[in-house]
Design an enzyme around this catalytic site. Structure first.
Site: not given
Ligand code: CA
Length: 464
Positions: A76, A134
């Site tokens: 990610c 993130h």
């Molecule tokens: Ca991911």
């Protein structure tokens, strides 16, 4: 006419004059719909059999399917850092998922790197991130301090989906790993209560945002970063009831989660239509990395999963529409990469990119309109520093040393003929392997080491 309007008119004229052969009334809006850990095959346009995705397919039918669409990293955080900057993230040391520590100022996008929102602000765009950020949990990396005008979502790398599970006020209250999955949703700097399934709430927020930008006549960038269908597997009866015939419980819940995203895509496309801005809005759909065994996704016919540098980790469902500019029902025959999104939108707006931080992507539009017929990329590169993983794709061939198994020798595959990476050609083409390894080494020499603490080894919550 006020100053803001004059500024916008000037931008429109500028765009009109620089887009040779393609006349747009205004600089296009951009919507990037990013899913999380969705399998390559888990969209209708890539042949999914058990989960209908009619709305995501509409987007692909209206525009182009990238069958060989890649991301720049197989998990990610780094993948998103690449997408948002348009640069290989290892150029600035974003080599792994950063710690979620809200007291760590360096864990996130380096301040000297410019993300898409920061760049587009210079040419009058408004930007929103709705969903998973993130890119750092410290206040200095909060989306509102990184070029975005609106934030609705969460700072960490994953989240619970049910409103009753979101009970923690703030990261400062976290006392164990992964507890941040239960933090309350943030709207800008405020923690808020939500009533509905998180995926539906994100879609609602996206539609409200689009309506507001149209009302205010702003060009906009909407980064709709659904955390679905990333684990934990959680879905409501509304979506579960669509899949009575899927016997595997996890696959059924995963299917429900993908279906909720598909509804969301349909509602966003409806909002564009209702506002009459379909032809002035580029919509890109992709996943941030390949499917994982943890969420019952399906990467067929690709080999490997999330975190692999085999195709299953880095090749994702990827489609794009720009009605009136890109022909419909196009199947693009060459590899593209998520880094191209930044180059594509900045080329439409003619914003200047810093010479110190050149982009690694290409503007895809001339390739999609037929102005250019060659492959957009001569080579694509991947590195997974923590595991000595490497990959390079040049034309149809790919040299890869997969990441999870240290000391695995690199292997050579012809991806066009052997999509599942079964037949290692290294011994029959030693010169080609050597040449590709040298090209990769030359690229690797430009990259940095990891510069922040990694999520894998952090324990900051013990201090709480
Ligand atoms: Ca991911």
């Amino acid at each position: 006419m006020n100053i803001k309007k004059i500024h916008k008119l000037a931008l429109s004229i500028l765009t009109f004059s620089v887009c040779f052969g393609t006349i747009h009334a205004k600089t296009p809006n951009l919507i990037v719909i990013l899913t999380d850990d969705q399998g390559y095959k888990d969209v209708g346009f890539n042949g999914c059999e058990d989960i209908p995705t009619p709305n995501i397919d509409t987007l692909a039918n209206n525009g182009v399917i990238f069958r060989e669409g890649y991301v720049s990293f197989p998990v990610c955080g780094p993948s998103r850092a690449g997408l948002l900057t348009g640069r290989y993230q290892d150029r600035f040391g974003y080599t792994t998922n950063p710690t979620i520590d809200p007291k760590n100022e360096i864990a996130g996008l380096p301040k000297e790197e410019e993300n898409m929102a920061e760049v587009l602000t210079k040419v009058g765009y408004k930007s929103a991130i709705i969903g998973k950020w993130h890119m750092g949990s410290h206040i200095s990396n909060h989306p509102l301090n990184r070029g975005f005008d609106y934030f609705y979502g969460f700072l960490s790398g994953g989240h619970n989906y049910m409103p009753e599970m979101l009970t923690i006020q703030d990261l400062s209250q976290v006392t164990r790993k992964w507890q941040w999955y239960s933090t309350k949703i943030m709207e800008n700097h405020q923690r808020i209560e939500i009533d509905d399934y998180l995926t539906d709430e994100l879609t609602d927020a996206a539609n409200r945002y689009i309506d507001l930008q149209v009302q205010e006549d702003n060009p906009f960038f909407l980064y709709l970063a659904y955390n679905a269908p990333h684990a934990p597997l959680q879905a409501t009866e509304k979506y579960l009831s669509r899949f009575p015939n899927i016997e595997d419980k996890n696959r059924r819940t995963y299917a429900a989660m993908v279906s909720s995203v598909d509804d969301g895509v349909g509602r966003v496309l409806d909002t564009l239509r209702r506002n009459g801005i379909e032809e002035n809005t580029i919509v890109v759909f992709l996943s941030d990395n390949g499917g994982t065994t943890k969420n019952s996704s399906n990467n067929d016919p690709l080999k490997g999963f999330k975190s692999d540098l085999f195709e299953g980790g880095i090749r994702v469902p990827f489609a794009m529409q720009w009605k009136g500019t890109i022909p419909s029902a196009l199947e693009f025959p060459h590899p593209v990469i998520s880094l191209d999104i930044m180059s594509t939108i900045t080329a439409q707006t003619n914003v200047q990119i810093s010479k110190d931080r050149p982009l690694d992507g290409v503007n895809l539009i001339p390739y999609l309109t037929g102005q250019k017929s060659e492959a957009p990329h001569k080579t694509l590169f991947w590195r997974k520093r923590e595991n000595d993983g490497m990959a390079i794709r040049s034309g149809d061939v790919k040299l890869v040393a997969n990441t999870k198994y240290k000391n695995t020798e690199n292997q050579l595959f012809n991806i066009k003929e052997d999509i599942s990476e079964k037949k290692n050609l290294k011994s029959s083409q030693p010169e080609k392997s050597k040449q590709l390894l040298q090209e990769w080494e030359n690229w690797n020499a430009q990259l940095k080491e990891r510069y922040f603490p990694t999520l894998g080894k952090d324990d900051w919550w013990k201090k709480n």
